[in-house]
Scaffold this motif. Sequence first.
Motif, mmCIF file in Angstrom:
data_model
loop_
_atom_site.group_PDB
_atom_site.id
_atom_site.type_symbol
_atom_site.label_atom_id
_atom_site.label_comp_id
_atom_site.label_asym_id
_atom_site.label_seq_id
_atom_site.Cartn_x
_atom_site.Cartn_y
_atom_site.Cartn_z
ATOM 1 N N ARG A 47 41.705 39.256 41.284
ATOM 2 C CA ARG A 47 40.278 39.535 41.404
ATOM 3 C C ARG A 47 39.407 38.759 40.423
ATOM 4 N NH1 ARG A 47 41.090 45.888 42.140
ATOM 5 N NH2 ARG A 47 41.717 45.825 44.319
ATOM 6 N N ARG A 48 39.971 38.111 39.451
ATOM 7 C CA ARG A 48 39.174 37.401 38.441
ATOM 8 C C ARG A 48 39.235 35.900 38.710
ATOM 9 N NH1 ARG A 48 40.101 39.225 32.462
ATOM 10 N NH2 ARG A 48 38.106 38.194 32.301
ATOM 11 N N GLU A 49 38.441 35.435 39.654
ATOM 12 C CA GLU A 49 38.426 34.026 40.044
ATOM 13 C C GLU A 49 39.833 33.523 40.342
ATOM 14 O OE1 GLU A 49 36.778 34.652 36.778
ATOM 15 O OE2 GLU A 49 35.069 35.277 37.968
ATOM 16 N N GLY A 50 40.626 34.328 41.042
ATOM 17 C CA GLY A 50 41.977 33.937 41.424
ATOM 18 C C GLY A 50 43.045 34.284 40.408
ATOM 19 N N HIS A 51 42.669 34.926 39.312
ATOM 20 C CA HIS A 51 43.634 35.337 38.291
ATOM 21 C C HIS A 51 43.981 36.811 38.478
ATOM 22 C CE1 HIS A 51 43.429 31.765 35.651
ATOM 23 N NE2 HIS A 51 42.227 31.636 36.189
ATOM 24 N N CYS A 52 45.245 37.135 38.280
ATOM 25 C CA CYS A 52 45.706 38.518 38.390
ATOM 26 C C CYS A 52 45.083 39.364 37.281
ATOM 27 C CB CYS A 52 47.234 38.546 38.280
ATOM 28 S SG CYS A 52 47.913 40.221 38.282
ATOM 29 N N ILE A 53 44.651 40.568 37.614
ATOM 30 C CA ILE A 53 44.063 41.446 36.609
ATOM 31 C C ILE A 53 45.131 42.054 35.698
ATOM 32 C CG2 ILE A 53 42.032 41.975 38.003
ATOM 33 C CD1 ILE A 53 43.318 44.724 38.626
ATOM 34 N N GLY A 54 46.402 41.931 36.067
ATOM 35 C CA GLY A 54 47.481 42.466 35.240
ATOM 36 C C GLY A 54 47.984 41.489 34.199
ATOM 37 N N CYS A 55 48.241 40.239 34.622
ATOM 38 C CA CYS A 55 48.883 39.270 33.719
ATOM 39 C C CYS A 55 48.070 37.996 33.502
ATOM 40 C CB CYS A 55 50.260 38.899 34.252
ATOM 41 S SG CYS A 55 50.213 38.026 35.834
ATOM 42 N N SER A 56 47.044 37.770 34.241
ATOM 43 C CA SER A 56 46.140 36.607 34.216
ATOM 44 C C SER A 56 46.677 35.380 34.937
ATOM 45 C CB SER A 56 45.718 36.222 32.788
ATOM 46 O OG SER A 56 46.646 35.368 32.164
ATOM 47 N N MET A 57 47.874 35.446 35.510
ATOM 48 C CA MET A 57 48.394 34.283 36.228
ATOM 49 C C MET A 57 47.702 34.126 37.582
ATOM 50 S SD MET A 57 52.501 34.002 35.606
ATOM 51 C CE MET A 57 52.982 35.649 36.089
ATOM 52 N N THR A 58 47.578 32.878 38.001
ATOM 53 C CA THR A 58 47.126 32.591 39.363
ATOM 54 C C THR A 58 48.379 32.569 40.243
ATOM 55 O OG1 THR A 58 47.364 30.212 39.086
ATOM 56 C CG2 THR A 58 45.200 31.160 38.546
ATOM 57 N N LYS A 59 48.192 32.517 41.537
ATOM 58 C CA LYS A 59 49.347 32.448 42.438
ATOM 59 C C LYS A 59 50.158 31.174 42.186
ATOM 60 C CE LYS A 59 47.408 35.375 46.022
ATOM 61 N NZ LYS A 59 46.966 35.505 47.410
ATOM 62 N N SER A 60 49.487 30.067 41.915
ATOM 63 C CA SER A 60 50.220 28.823 41.649
ATOM 64 C C SER A 60 50.969 28.900 40.317
ATOM 65 C CB SER A 60 49.286 27.613 41.684
ATOM 66 O OG SER A 60 48.284 27.706 40.704
#
Length: 84
Positions: free
Chosen positions: A16-29
């Motif tokens: 939800r944060r510009e493509g970053h996970c709200i749990g760990c901050s990683m993007t899908k890539s």
Amino acid sequence: MSKKVPSPCIDVCKFRREGHCIGCSMTKSQKKLFKSIKKPDQQEGFVQMLTCQQDAMGRYKHWAPAYLKKLKKKKARVTIKLAP
């Protein structure tokens, strides 16, 4: 250092944060990239980069305790340096 470094993912997986996970901050890539890294020292470096990313983004204080709990459960030894 253990043979394999557990993924920094803490099983929240909401991007939800510009493509970053709200749990760990990683993007899908970034999640795919971590899975492709085979050397433990490089995996540990990735986790360190992730802590810097979390610090820059803010609002990730919940991650370190959750990841440390995951490390303890998996009996893994990973050195992570957290920002003060």
